[in-house]
Design a protein around this motif. Structure first.
Motif, PDB file in Angstrom:
ATOM      1  N   SER A  25      -4.319  -3.897  -3.984  1.00  0.00           N
ATOM      2  CA  SER A  25      -3.192  -4.239  -4.853  1.00  0.00           C
ATOM      3  C   SER A  25      -3.094  -3.221  -5.975  1.00  0.00           C
ATOM      4  CB  SER A  25      -3.351  -5.646  -5.445  1.00  0.00           C
ATOM      5  OG  SER A  25      -4.439  -5.669  -6.350  1.00  0.00           O
ATOM      6  N   ALA A  26      -1.908  -3.153  -6.562  1.00  0.00           N
ATOM      7  CA  ALA A  26      -1.723  -2.286  -7.721  1.00  0.00           C
ATOM      8  C   ALA A  26      -2.586  -2.759  -8.886  1.00  0.00           C
ATOM      9  CB  ALA A  26      -0.243  -2.261  -8.114  1.00  0.00           C
ATOM     10  N   GLU A  27      -2.806  -4.057  -8.965  1.00  0.00           N
ATOM     11  CA  GLU A  27      -3.647  -4.608 -10.027  1.00  0.00           C
ATOM     12  C   GLU A  27      -5.062  -4.057  -9.937  1.00  0.00           C
ATOM     13  OE1 GLU A  27      -4.848  -8.971 -11.882  1.00  0.00           O
ATOM     14  OE2 GLU A  27      -4.298  -8.798  -9.766  1.00  0.00           O
ATOM     15  N   LYS A  28      -5.630  -3.990  -8.697  1.00  0.00           N
ATOM     16  CA  LYS A  28      -6.984  -3.462  -8.512  1.00  0.00           C
ATOM     17  C   LYS A  28      -7.057  -1.995  -8.933  1.00  0.00           C
ATOM     18  CE  LYS A  28      -8.928  -7.143  -6.642  1.00  0.00           C
ATOM     19  NZ  LYS A  28     -10.014  -7.852  -7.335  1.00  0.00           N
ATOM     20  N   MET A  29      -6.032  -1.235  -8.575  1.00  0.00           N
ATOM     21  CA  MET A  29      -6.016   0.172  -8.969  1.00  0.00           C
ATOM     22  C   MET A  29      -5.945   0.299 -10.486  1.00  0.00           C
ATOM     23  SD  MET A  29      -3.404   3.180  -7.720  1.00  0.00           S
ATOM     24  CE  MET A  29      -3.544   4.863  -8.313  1.00  0.00           C
ATOM     25  N   GLY A  30      -5.128  -0.542 -11.112  1.00  0.00           N
ATOM     26  CA  GLY A  30      -5.018  -0.519 -12.564  1.00  0.00           C
ATOM     27  C   GLY A  30      -6.341  -0.872 -13.236  1.00  0.00           C
ATOM     28  N   ALA A  62       0.818  -1.211   0.000  1.00  0.00           N
ATOM     29  CA  ALA A  62       0.000   0.000   0.000  1.00  0.00           C
ATOM     30  C   ALA A  62       0.852   1.262   0.000  1.00  0.00           C
ATOM     31  CB  ALA A  62      -0.940   0.011   1.212  1.00  0.00           C
ATOM     32  N   THR A  63       2.094   1.153   0.456  1.00  0.00           N
ATOM     33  CA  THR A  63       3.001   2.311   0.444  1.00  0.00           C
ATOM     34  C   THR A  63       3.250   2.765  -0.981  1.00  0.00           C
ATOM     35  OG1 THR A  63       4.095   1.846   2.536  1.00  0.00           O
ATOM     36  CG2 THR A  63       5.382   3.017   0.881  1.00  0.00           C
ATOM     37  N   ASP A  64       3.550   1.829  -1.878  1.00  0.00           N
ATOM     38  CA  ASP A  64       3.786   2.185  -3.281  1.00  0.00           C
ATOM     39  C   ASP A  64       2.509   2.726  -3.930  1.00  0.00           C
ATOM     40  OD1 ASP A  64       6.419   1.453  -3.139  1.00  0.00           O
ATOM     41  OD2 ASP A  64       6.139  -0.516  -4.058  1.00  0.00           O
ATOM     42  N   ILE A  65       1.356   2.195  -3.528  1.00  0.00           N
ATOM     43  CA  ILE A  65       0.076   2.661  -4.080  1.00  0.00           C
ATOM     44  C   ILE A  65      -0.172   4.115  -3.683  1.00  0.00           C
ATOM     45  CG2 ILE A  65      -2.430   2.359  -3.945  1.00  0.00           C
ATOM     46  CD1 ILE A  65      -1.879  -0.674  -3.828  1.00  0.00           C
ATOM     47  N   TYR A  66       0.146   4.461  -2.417  1.00  0.00           N
ATOM     48  CA  TYR A  66      -0.006   5.846  -1.964  1.00  0.00           C
ATOM     49  C   TYR A  66       0.880   6.772  -2.801  1.00  0.00           C
ATOM     50  CZ  TYR A  66      -0.152   9.919   1.138  1.00  0.00           C
ATOM     51  OH  TYR A  66      -0.316  11.191   1.645  1.00  0.00           O
ATOM     52  N   SER A  67       2.142   6.382  -2.980  1.00  0.00           N
ATOM     53  CA  SER A  67       3.084   7.217  -3.742  1.00  0.00           C
ATOM     54  C   SER A  67       2.628   7.379  -5.189  1.00  0.00           C
ATOM     55  CB  SER A  67       4.484   6.600  -3.694  1.00  0.00           C
ATOM     56  OG  SER A  67       4.956   6.527  -2.365  1.00  0.00           O
ATOM     57  N   LEU A  68       2.066   6.315  -5.763  1.00  0.00           N
ATOM     58  CA  LEU A  68       1.547   6.416  -7.127  1.00  0.00           C
ATOM     59  C   LEU A  68       0.360   7.375  -7.169  1.00  0.00           C
ATOM     60  CD1 LEU A  68       1.461   5.687 -10.070  1.00  0.00           C
ATOM     61  CD2 LEU A  68       0.239   3.579  -9.490  1.00  0.00           C
ATOM     62  N   GLY A  69      -0.445   7.378  -6.111  1.00  0.00           N
ATOM     63  CA  GLY A  69      -1.542   8.344  -6.029  1.00  0.00           C
ATOM     64  C   GLY A  69      -1.030   9.775  -6.059  1.00  0.00           C
TER      65      GLY A  69
END
Length: 614
Positions: free
Chosen positions: A257-262, A188-195
């Motif tokens: 997951s990054a997949e869900k965001m994608g 989730a850390t990488d997902i936040y940064s991608l946000g």
């Protein structure tokens, strides 16, 4: 470093970048005959075990991540106490440069980039690797629009046995709240940064800014971002919901997951609604957000009371930290002393001499530091510490930051580079790209830079606009069809196109005298200007003089006529027996008559006896 060869095969060509731990160079792999990028650790870190371990872990973790959206790691090693990593060499720009030049990016383009990063992160997470430093500077965009995630230097392999907390912070503007607090992190850390990156790409600004890294990190923990649609009304509501979900303070409330965001990003790209589960709605409730549906008040703002309760313990902890830090600072300045206290004067905007005189009058010492500034005139004070109005002990030190004026940097030499490489080089050096024009050039290949303004190796201010002239290659013209035209007319036409004409004359039975029989190159061919076009011009039909054939043998007469391009039409005055020799008794046309080549000459053939009679 230029010219040095690592591992007997990687020859360093030039420096192309600098990072916190290492410099980046382009190099030639002499074994595979290809260009690569080589990351070389700064010498001061090579003696520190923690940094060396981090450098090695980057290579080991990233080398196993073979994915189209991740920069490939080819090799790594140590030579003469220098640690290096050999990576895929990419032409293009990092996303930060694109944002600075073009923000806000079009919605479709921003989604496509973020979706590719999601694909890269999902692959890394499946391989138990968390990047920990996703930011726009670490996302490379190739000239074909492919996004590649770079710099896994802060990545940690989960099974590697290294700590996941407290060791690395990342970049303050992009760190997650859990990173800022130094607690355990996960995918989730990488997902936040991608946000944060997606927010920046679509608005041109970061969701949280501050005077220093600590201030920004505290905002990551405590503050809600301004909804991106406030800054860019072209952002679909469904896309804003994705960004805000990725920026949830609690990792549990972000995408799993990054997949869900994608997948949600793909739905927005296709104009489909997205399903966003959020703590702002009742437990277990999922809100379906159409592409253009306004986000509900309930979705857009959390309960203020709940928010205060949620962060009360942390706010108290931060307050204690600030009080302790402030108290220590004031004690160090002698602010709690009751003797010889003076008020710090306002020095901002003053010259160094004026600032020194003002401090001397107060009995204070001055410490100077100079930095470049595009906003404050050279020689004037930019800031001071302590601030004006603060009471400090007489004799204390006041630090002033003095402007060195606008930073002048050397304009890189991009002549001969490809258009994309030149733009990337100039943007990387801190310049902006101005007008790009095209021009014909016989020496510079098509697509390469012919000239630049300002010229290379001159000094210019950071942000100066550089104009470029790109070669269109050789000036080509299409050869016209001149066959059948009058030679003079054909020559004029070819010369008007910048072509040189060479004439050859030849007889022709079919083309009138003075007209073009053939041409080289053929019609429709593209050639450089000044090229030579050879035209063959008709001299008309060829005439030959009829020879005197009388008294020649039949065979001799036929041979003579054939050698002149004439044909024999034979008539016999009497039968000629086998073994007898026939002689020409008469001919028509007569000798010395001019006739067309290929014509027939009629000859009367008889025996020797008959010849005597005649």
């Amino acid at each position: 470093m230029i010219g040095k060869v690592f591992s007997g095969r990687y020859k360093i060509i030039k420096k192309i970048g600098r990072g916190g731990m290492a410099d980046i160079y382009s190099a030639r792999d002499t074994v595979l005959d290809r260009t690569v990028a080589v990351k070389i650790m700064h010498p001061q870190f090579a003696q520190e075990k923690d940094f060396v371990a981090r450098f090695k872990k980057e290579a080991q973790a990233a080398a196993n991540l073979n994915h189209p959206n991740i920069v490939n790691i080819y090799d790594w090693g140590q030579e003469d106490h220098i640690y290096f990593i050999v990576m895929e060499y990419l032409e293009g720009w990092n996303l930060k440069q694109l944002i600075e030049a073009q923000a806000p990016l079009p919605v479709d383009e921003a989604i496509e980039i973020a979706n590719q990063v999601c694909s890269a992160l999902e692959f890394a997470h499946q391989n138990n690797v968390i990047h920990r430093d996703i930011k726009s500077q670490n996302i490379i965009i190739t000239p074909r629009g492919q996004a590649k995630v770079a710099d896994f230097g802060i990545a940690r392999a989960g099974a590697a046995g290294m700590t996941q907390t407290g060791s690395v912070l990342g970049t303050a503007e992009y760190v997650s709240p859990e990173q800022a607090q130094g607690i355990e992190i996960g995918e989730a850390t990488d997902i936040y940064s991608l946000g944060v990156v997606l927010y920046e790409t679509l608005t041109g600004t970061l969701p949280f800014k501050g005077e220093n890294s600590l201030a920004v990190a505290m905002k990551q923990v405590k503050e809600k971002p301004i909804p991106p649609t406030v800054l860019n009304d072209k952002i679909p509501d469904s896309l804003e919901a994705i960004i805000l979900k990725a920026l949830e303070k609690d990792p549990v409330n972000r995408y799993r997951s990054a997949e869900k965001m994608g997948q949600d990003l793909q739905r927005v790209l296709k104009g489909m609604p997205v399903k966003i589960a959020s703590p702002s709605v009742e437990k277990g409730e999922t809100e379906v957000i159409p592409p253009q549906k306004a986000i509900s008040t309930k979705q857009k703002s959390l309960s203020k009371k709940g928010k205060e309760i949620q962060w009360l313990p942390w706010a108290a902890l931060v307050l204690v930290f600030i009080l302790l830090a402030t108290t220590g600072y004031f004690f160090s300045r002698g602010l709690f002393s009751t003797s010889s206290m003076v008020v710090v004067p306002n020095l901002e905007g003053k010259t160094l001499l004026e600032a020194t005189e003002l401090l001397e009058k107060k009995g204070l010492e001055i410490e100077k530091e100079e930095i470049f500034s595009s906003k404050v005139e050279k020689g004037l004070v930019i800031s001071q510490d302590p601030e004006a109005g603060v009471k400090i002990k007489e004799g204390s030190l006041v630090k002033v930051i003095v402007s060195k004026g606008e930073e002048l940097i050397i304009v890189p030499d991009v002549i001969g580079m490809s258009r994309d490489s030149a733009i990337a080089e100039l943007v990387r050096a801190g310049f902006e790209i101005g007008e790009i024009t095209e021009a014909d050039d016989d020496e510079v290949p098509a697509g390469a830079i012919i000239s630049q303004t300002p010229e290379a190796d001159t000094e210019a201010q950071k942000g100066t606009i550089i104009d470029l002239v790109v070669s269109k290659g050789d000036s080509l013209v299409k050869v016209p069809d001149v066959i059948g035209r009058d030679a003079e007319e054909a020559t004029t036409l070819l010369k008007q196109l910048g072509l040189t004409v060479e004439k050859i004359e030849a007889y022709s039975d079919t083309v009138s005298e003075g007209n073009v029989i053939s041409q080289t190159p053929k019609a429709g061919a593209e050639v450089k200007t000044d090229s030579t076009v050879t035209i063959t011009v008709s001299k008309g039909k060829e005439f030959v003089t009829v020879p005197n054939l009388i008294n020649m043998t039949e065979a001799g007469a036929i041979s003579t006529l054939n050698n002149l391009g004439l044909e024999a039409d034979i008539e016999y005055s009497e039968p000629i027996s086998e073994g007898d020799v026939g002689y020409v008794l008469d001919q028509n046309p007569m000798a010395n008559t001019k006739i067309e080549k290929g014509s027939f000459v009629r000859i009367l053939v008889g025996t020797a006896r008959k010849r005597k009679e005649i």
